[in-house]
Design a protein around this motif. Structure first.
Motif, mmCIF file in Angstrom:
data_model
loop_
_atom_site.group_PDB
_atom_site.id
_atom_site.type_symbol
_atom_site.label_atom_id
_atom_site.label_comp_id
_atom_site.label_asym_id
_atom_site.label_seq_id
_atom_site.Cartn_x
_atom_site.Cartn_y
_atom_site.Cartn_z
ATOM 1 N N GLU A 106 0.841 -1.198 0.000
ATOM 2 C CA GLU A 106 0.000 0.000 0.000
ATOM 3 C C GLU A 106 0.876 1.247 0.000
ATOM 4 O OE1 GLU A 106 -3.206 0.237 2.755
ATOM 5 O OE2 GLU A 106 -3.585 -1.930 2.726
ATOM 6 N N ARG A 107 0.448 2.218 -0.774
ATOM 7 C CA ARG A 107 1.129 3.510 -0.791
ATOM 8 C C ARG A 107 0.186 4.543 -0.218
ATOM 9 N NH1 ARG A 107 5.482 4.141 -4.532
ATOM 10 N NH2 ARG A 107 5.450 6.349 -4.028
ATOM 11 N N GLN A 108 0.507 5.065 0.939
ATOM 12 C CA GLN A 108 -0.381 6.019 1.599
ATOM 13 C C GLN A 108 -0.135 7.460 1.153
ATOM 14 O OE1 GLN A 108 -2.893 5.032 3.476
ATOM 15 N NE2 GLN A 108 -2.245 2.902 3.215
ATOM 16 N N SER A 109 1.088 7.758 0.816
ATOM 17 C CA SER A 109 1.413 9.144 0.484
ATOM 18 C C SER A 109 1.609 9.368 -0.999
ATOM 19 C CB SER A 109 2.699 9.567 1.225
ATOM 20 O OG SER A 109 3.785 8.744 0.831
ATOM 21 N N VAL A 110 1.187 8.392 -1.815
ATOM 22 C CA VAL A 110 1.409 8.503 -3.241
ATOM 23 C C VAL A 110 0.490 9.543 -3.857
ATOM 24 C CG1 VAL A 110 -0.270 6.726 -3.863
ATOM 25 C CG2 VAL A 110 1.690 7.140 -5.344
ATOM 26 N N MET A 111 0.969 10.178 -4.882
ATOM 27 C CA MET A 111 0.173 11.124 -5.670
ATOM 28 C C MET A 111 -0.263 10.393 -6.930
ATOM 29 S SD MET A 111 1.570 14.592 -7.502
ATOM 30 C CE MET A 111 0.534 15.623 -8.528
ATOM 31 N N TYR A 112 -1.562 10.436 -7.211
ATOM 32 C CA TYR A 112 -2.029 9.746 -8.407
ATOM 33 C C TYR A 112 -3.337 10.344 -8.912
ATOM 34 C CZ TYR A 112 -5.115 7.215 -5.149
ATOM 35 O OH TYR A 112 -6.031 6.892 -4.183
ATOM 36 N N VAL A 113 -3.620 10.075 -10.198
ATOM 37 C CA VAL A 113 -4.885 10.437 -10.826
ATOM 38 C C VAL A 113 -5.749 9.191 -10.885
ATOM 39 C CG1 VAL A 113 -6.001 11.209 -12.965
ATOM 40 C CG2 VAL A 113 -3.884 12.308 -12.187
ATOM 41 N N ALA A 114 -6.983 9.285 -10.336
ATOM 42 C CA ALA A 114 -7.861 8.117 -10.289
ATOM 43 C C ALA A 114 -8.919 8.133 -11.382
ATOM 44 C CB ALA A 114 -8.542 8.029 -8.925
ATOM 45 N N GLY A 115 -9.253 9.309 -11.908
ATOM 46 C CA GLY A 115 -10.290 9.365 -12.934
ATOM 47 C C GLY A 115 -10.725 10.783 -13.219
ATOM 48 N N PHE A 116 -11.655 10.914 -14.152
ATOM 49 C CA PHE A 116 -12.095 12.228 -14.612
ATOM 50 C C PHE A 116 -13.617 12.340 -14.582
ATOM 51 C CE2 PHE A 116 -8.302 11.131 -17.293
ATOM 52 C CZ PHE A 116 -7.410 11.940 -16.619
ATOM 53 N N SER A 117 -14.089 13.585 -14.471
ATOM 54 C CA SER A 117 -15.524 13.862 -14.568
ATOM 55 C C SER A 117 -15.714 15.209 -15.276
ATOM 56 C CB SER A 117 -16.156 13.910 -13.178
ATOM 57 O OG SER A 117 -17.522 14.196 -13.257
ATOM 58 N N PRO A 118 -16.395 15.207 -16.436
ATOM 59 C CA PRO A 118 -16.940 14.060 -17.151
ATOM 60 C C PRO A 118 -15.819 13.150 -17.684
ATOM 61 C CG PRO A 118 -17.018 16.002 -18.528
ATOM 62 C CD PRO A 118 -16.571 16.474 -17.174
ATOM 63 N N ALA A 119 -16.201 12.008 -18.250
ATOM 64 C CA ALA A 119 -15.208 11.032 -18.696
ATOM 65 C C ALA A 119 -14.298 11.607 -19.763
ATOM 66 C CB ALA A 119 -15.906 9.771 -19.205
ATOM 67 N N THR A 120 -14.826 12.467 -20.622
ATOM 68 C CA THR A 120 -14.022 13.147 -21.639
ATOM 69 C C THR A 120 -14.239 14.646 -21.521
ATOM 70 O OG1 THR A 120 -15.785 12.933 -23.289
ATOM 71 C CG2 THR A 120 -14.108 11.203 -23.243
ATOM 72 N N ALA A 121 -13.211 15.409 -21.881
ATOM 73 C CA ALA A 121 -13.249 16.862 -21.719
ATOM 74 C C ALA A 121 -13.811 17.552 -22.961
ATOM 75 C CB ALA A 121 -11.844 17.383 -21.427
ATOM 76 N N ILE A 122 -14.237 18.798 -22.756
ATOM 77 C CA ILE A 122 -14.679 19.658 -23.850
ATOM 78 C C ILE A 122 -13.906 20.962 -23.743
ATOM 79 C CG2 ILE A 122 -16.625 20.890 -24.890
ATOM 80 C CD1 ILE A 122 -18.480 18.803 -23.696
ATOM 81 N N ALA A 123 -13.271 21.370 -24.815
ATOM 82 C CA ALA A 123 -12.480 22.603 -24.809
ATOM 83 C C ALA A 123 -13.352 23.774 -24.374
ATOM 84 C CB ALA A 123 -11.897 22.861 -26.200
#
Length: 253
Positions: A125-142
């Protein structure tokens, strides 16, 4: 050589009430360029000169690209690629502002067989890790708001590298105006996607010195892939709605 993927166990930010629910976070082995791949090929001692290998690989890339964009469905054994179209064609006329072309990649037999022979090593387990888990919405709009979920993402620190950048497939980088950062929390960032970005796959890079109650001396970075516009249904990119991006080593550990 048997392939091994190393992963860390991290909290599943989607299931907030379940403290024991974990997801796997890939331990990145780094980023490789075409030149890095050519160097690895040369190490195989094929007897070919480096410039010969480079010429053949670049020729292969160009020919495959030309065939795909000429309407062929290309099966290399490693992947299957075919051109796809987006958008409704109004009045029987192609409109580049509404219609676009993308290429869909799916794994093929050789890659599926290699995956079957790949093992996963859980590092803990990594408690202090920095990470991206996901996006909302799933895809971006400029030009619209876009939310990034994860851990230790808060933008903080005075180092010149701190901030958010978006890089396209041609390695052209666009910085995100931090004045457009509406939410700046450790578990969530919301910002306005720069206007003018074309539809397609991009690399999101988040760099910060944030480490809870202190600031790191050395900034760390989380990297993930996301899409502007419609994500190809069978595309082979990483990240996106399923989450998961790369991470830099944690200087605080």
């Amino acid at each position: 050589m048997k392939n091994v993927l190393k992963i860390w166990l991290v909290d599943n930010t989607v299931t907030v009430d379940n403290k024991d629910d974990k997801i796997g976070q890939l331990e990145s082995s780094g980023n490789l360029s075409l030149q890095d791949i050519l160097d690895e090929m040369h190490k195989e001692d094929t007897g070919l000169r480096p410039e010969t290998i480079e010429h053949v690989v670049k020729l292969y890339n160009r020919v495959v690209g030309d065939l795909i964009l000429s309407g062929y469905s290309v099966n290399t054994g490693l992947y299957h690629a075919v051109a796809q179209l987006r958008g409704v064609i109004d009045g029987g006329k192609w409109n580049p502002e509404k219609n676009s072309v993308y290429v869909s990649f799916t794994q093929d037999k050789e890659l599926r067989e290699a995956i079957a022979q790949t093992s996963v090593s859980i590092l803990g387990e990594r408690q202090s890790v920095m990470y991206v888990a996901g996006f909302s919405p799933a895809t971006a709009i400029a030009g619209r708001p876009f939310t990034v979920n994860g851990r230790m993402l808060k933008i903080a620190g005075t180092d010149s590298s701190v901030g958010i950048t978006i890089t396209d497939s041609k390695e052209q980088t666009t910085p995100v105006d931090l004045n457009m950062l509406a939410v700046n929390n450790p578990s969530q960032l919301t910002f306005i996607v720069p206007a003018g970005l074309a539809d397609g796959e991009y690399t999101l890079t988040i760099t910060t010195q944030y480490a809870g109650s202190t600031l790191l001396k050395t900034p760390r970075t989380a990297i993930a892939t996301f899409y502007v516009g419609t994500k190809p249904e069978t595309g082979g990119g990483s990240g996106g709605e399923g989450g998961g991006g790369g991470e830099a080593p944690d200087p605080s550990e």
